[in-house]
Scaffold this active site. Structure first.
Site, PDB file in Angstrom:
ATOM      1  N   SER A   1     -52.653 -42.397 -88.138  1.00  0.00           N
ATOM      2  CA  SER A   1     -53.383 -43.087 -89.187  1.00  0.00           C
ATOM      3  C   SER A   1     -54.858 -42.753 -89.093  1.00  0.00           C
ATOM      4  CB  SER A   1     -53.180 -44.593 -89.071  1.00  0.00           C
ATOM      5  OG  SER A   1     -53.895 -45.254 -90.079  1.00  0.00           O
ATOM      6  N   LYS A  19     -60.136 -48.409 -98.584  1.00  0.00           N
ATOM      7  CA  LYS A  19     -59.576 -47.594 -97.504  1.00  0.00           C
ATOM      8  C   LYS A  19     -60.749 -47.173 -96.629  1.00  0.00           C
ATOM      9  CE  LYS A  19     -56.686 -43.445 -96.958  1.00  0.00           C
ATOM     10  NZ  LYS A  19     -55.965 -42.386 -97.737  1.00  0.00           N
ATOM     11  N   ASP A 151     -47.124 -36.044 -99.513  1.00  0.00           N
ATOM     12  CA  ASP A 151     -46.776 -36.993 -98.455  1.00  0.00           C
ATOM     13  C   ASP A 151     -45.846 -38.066 -99.020  1.00  0.00           C
ATOM     14  OD1 ASP A 151     -46.553 -38.684 -96.329  1.00  0.00           O
ATOM     15  OD2 ASP A 151     -48.661 -39.297 -96.279  1.00  0.00           O
ATOM     16  N   ASN A 156     -46.263 -45.117 -99.709  1.00  0.00           N
ATOM     17  CA  ASN A 156     -47.068 -44.590-100.811  1.00  0.00           C
ATOM     18  C   ASN A 156     -46.473 -44.898-102.183  1.00  0.00           C
ATOM     19  OD1 ASN A 156     -48.821 -43.549 -98.938  1.00  0.00           O
ATOM     20  ND2 ASN A 156     -47.977 -41.487 -98.995  1.00  0.00           N
ATOM     21  N   ASP A 170     -52.082 -43.059-102.567  1.00  0.00           N
ATOM     22  CA  ASP A 170     -52.496 -42.180-101.467  1.00  0.00           C
ATOM     23  C   ASP A 170     -52.365 -40.704-101.810  1.00  0.00           C
ATOM     24  OD1 ASP A 170     -53.094 -40.863 -99.115  1.00  0.00           O
ATOM     25  OD2 ASP A 170     -52.122 -42.358 -97.846  1.00  0.00           O
TER      26      ASP A 170
END
Length: 295
Positions: A1, A19, A151, A156, A170
């Site tokens: 992360s 974020k 990803d 997400n 994301d």
């Protein structure tokens, strides 16, 4: 992360998600990835003839890119424009006035984790529809946008009950694909569906999956693996991902192809593409979706 998420409300009343990147995480990437390389060599997790250096260099580039939140902001805005006309999916708005290279501010989305669709409270038709929307947008990413969020982490994706749509989150790991690559990949898939092994071998060489000097057995193993991976696209009618066991079968056959037949390492571009495709198939299996992939 690389960071943490926090909800907030601005002084002018906007509900946002912030974020926030961990301090000095960008500076630690080189050392962390180098340590990973040492572990891979010591534990011999990779085939003996596979040099991890290129893979590790690409991993460093990917992680360094993901630490630039202004880059992610641009990717998010680009993707939001691309899906703006699709009522089945949604991308949150970026708040540029609150965003920097280490802080990204977007709209707060009120939704359920995508895994919630597994619960008995959701009818099968809803699971099937969300799986269909997910895979439709994946193939639009590849063949229409030529720009993909690579990803497929389950976190997400959110399901928004109010609008009955998928929220996509994301975009730190987003990349563009050249037209010549997507066209060659399209011809590869077309050859698999048509059962044209000659065309499949030609596109396999063009994309770098084959060198051209493989034994008949090695080439046959590659063709069989392609057919297995594309099984959902070759099926007539809804494909039941949950009962297919596809992920396990692809992993087992792929391991055998690599260890026994020594095919070349897949091109870097396809590693990220296949991560997204495999992850999307896994997500459909996780929520119990049946999808008419051929359609």
């Amino acid at each position: 992360s690389l960071g943490q998420l926090h909800v907030a409300q601005t002084r002018d009343g906007r509900d946002v998600v912030l974020k926030l990147q961990y301090p000095d995480v960008a500076a630690s990437i080189d050392g962390d990835v180098d340590n990973l390389g040492v572990l891979l060599r010591l534990t011999r997790l990779l085939p003996r003839d596979l040099d991890p250096d290129e893979l590790l260099r690409e991993l460093k580039r990917e992680l360094v890119g993901e630490t630039d939140y202004l880059r992610e902001a641009s990717s998010t805005e680009r993707y939001r424009r691309l899906v703006a006309a699709d009522s089945g999916v949604f991308v949150p708005r970026v708040h540029r006035d609150l965003s920097t290279r280490r802080v990204l501010a977007t709209d707060r989305i009120y939704g359920l984790p995508i895994e919630d669709l597994r619960s008995p409270g959701h009818p099968q038709a809803r699971r099937d529809e969300m799986g269909t929307r997910l895979l439709r947008v994946v193939f639009r990413e590849l063949f229409s946008f030529r720009f993909m969020q690579t990803d497929p982490n389950f976190a997400n994706y959110l399901y928004e009950p109010k609008h009955e749509r998928l929220a996509l989150l994301d975009f730190g790991s987003a990349r563009s694909f050249p037209k010549r690559f997507t066209e060659a990949y399209f011809r590869l898939i077309h050859a698999i569906i048509a059962g044209d092994r000659t065309a499949l071998a030609e596109q396999g060489e063009r994309l770098g999956f084959l060198r051209g000097d493989e034994t008949r057995a090695a080439r046959g193993a590659f063709e069989d693996l392609c057919a297995l991976f594309a099984e959902p696209l070759c099926s007539r009618g809804p494909y039941d991902f949950a009962s297919s066991g596809l992920a396990v079968r692809v992993r087992e056959q792929g391991t055998q192809v690599v260890s026994v037949h020594r095919l070349p390492r897949p091109p870097m571009a396809t590693l990220f593409l296949h991560r997204k495709l495999a992850g999307s198939f896994l997500l459909c299996a996780h929520i119990g979706a049946s999808v008419d992939c051929a359609a």
